[in-house]
Enzyme design. Structure first.
Site, PDB file in Angstrom:
ATOM      1  N   ASP A  47       0.844  -1.195   0.000  1.00  0.00           N
ATOM      2  CA  ASP A  47       0.000   0.000   0.000  1.00  0.00           C
ATOM      3  C   ASP A  47       0.883   1.251   0.000  1.00  0.00           C
ATOM      4  O   ASP A  47       2.023   1.208   0.484  1.00  0.00           O
ATOM      5  CB  ASP A  47      -0.891   0.030   1.236  1.00  0.00           C
ATOM      6  N   PRO A  48       0.392   2.368  -0.517  1.00  0.00           N
ATOM      7  CA  PRO A  48       1.205   3.595  -0.556  1.00  0.00           C
ATOM      8  C   PRO A  48       1.806   3.980   0.790  1.00  0.00           C
ATOM      9  O   PRO A  48       2.958   4.410   0.857  1.00  0.00           O
ATOM     10  CB  PRO A  48       0.207   4.650  -1.052  1.00  0.00           C
TER      11      PRO A  48
END
Length: 303
Positions: A47-48
């Site tokens: 995930d970012p």
């Protein structure tokens, strides 16, 4: 006529210590540009906001991505108790609150249910597909939908620290397809207090460890210079879980043409293995009665 890809025919692995912020695809594109490589891919999305090991394959190493994707991975993450969010992480909107806080013994007891082969429902804000659409797109559009549970193997999950009543640090080793955000959400639900991921770090993935990872800043610093190639790890690291066989020049030619040939080494009948000639990976395939039947062939120059 197909458009020809620009860039170098360069193959190997780059292990990035991904910072919080960029998407995994953004990191891959930066690495590909820095090496001026024709082809690049990664083994397992982060995930970012997550950090840690992002294994990036260049060139022919992209053919070994499935073996890293299928390998065990280890995560360290913080669960924030008392709040549920619509994304199951700290970036989302708070949708429920609780004043209840679990004890250490309570957390340890509930973690037992997450061991072994379990069923896990991915977050609604995830890349899983629902009737051909990405779940996160449907969630952003306010659509009402359900995400089906998926199997996950969890090899180990432990409470490693308890900084305060609101947080717990969890260490987990699991197979492919695991959503740490779902673990945090489900743990909070099991404890009756809600929960979400406050932060997440992948500490290793298959043979790749974060202690030996390269920062994105270092990649940017060496981009498009001759020195950057010194960071490249060999393609065969992506095959470290498979038996290694060797072959002669004639067999290597047959393998490269997609044909079975004799290979030497310790592999069981019907087992998947990889073969090299004079130190250069040639193919991956199924070993039967002294012959390897290739399923993937590597187009690498001889040393």
């Amino acid at each position: 006529m197909a458009r020809r890809k620009n860039g170098r025919d360069i193959s190997g692995w780059i292990i990035i210590d991904k910072p919080a912020g960029p998407t995994s695809t953004t990191v891959v594109n930066k690495v590909r540009w820095a090496f001026n490589a024709k082809k690049a891919g990664h083994a397992g999305t982060l995930d970012p906001d997550a950090t840690g090991v992002l294994a990036v394959a260049l060139g022919e190493a992209t053919k070994t991505i499935p073996y890293i994707t299928d390998a065990l991975k280890a995560y360290e993450f913080s669960v924030k108790f008392g709040e549920a969010t619509n994304t199951d992480d700290a970036e989302g909107e708070i949708i429920a609150r609780s004043d209840t806080r679990p004890t250490d013994d309570g957390i340890k007891a509930k973690l037992q249910a997450f061991l072994g082969d379990i069923e896990q429902v991915p977050p609604k804000f995830s890349a899983v597909k629902i009737d051909g659409e990405r779940a996160y797109k449907l969630a952003r559009d306010g659509e009402d939908f359900e995400v089906a549970a998926r199997p996950l193997f969890v090899d180990e999950i432990i409470l490693s620290d308890r900084p305060d009543a609101d947080h717990a640090i969890i260490e987990m080793t699991c197979g492919k397809g695991g959503y740490v955000r779902s673990v945090a959400r489900d743990l909070g639900d099991a404890l009756g207090c809600y929960g979400h991921v406050a932060w997440l770090r992948r500490v290793w993935s298959g043979p790749f460890d974060v202690e030996h990872a390269i920062s994105l800043e270092r990649i940017e610093e060496l981009a498009r210079t001759a020195d950057i190639d010194d960071l490249l790890l060999p393609l065969e690291l992506g095959l470290s879980d498979l038996p290694h066989l060797t072959c002669d020049a004639a067999a290597a030619t047959r393998f490269r043409n997609g044909n079975p040939a004799m290979a030497l080494g310790a592999a069981e009948y019907g087992e998947e293995a990889w073969v090299s000639h004079q130190g250069v990976p040639v193919a991956v395939g199924i070993f039967k009665a002294g012959n390897l039947h290739p399923s993937r062939v590597f187009n690498l120059p001889a040393e």
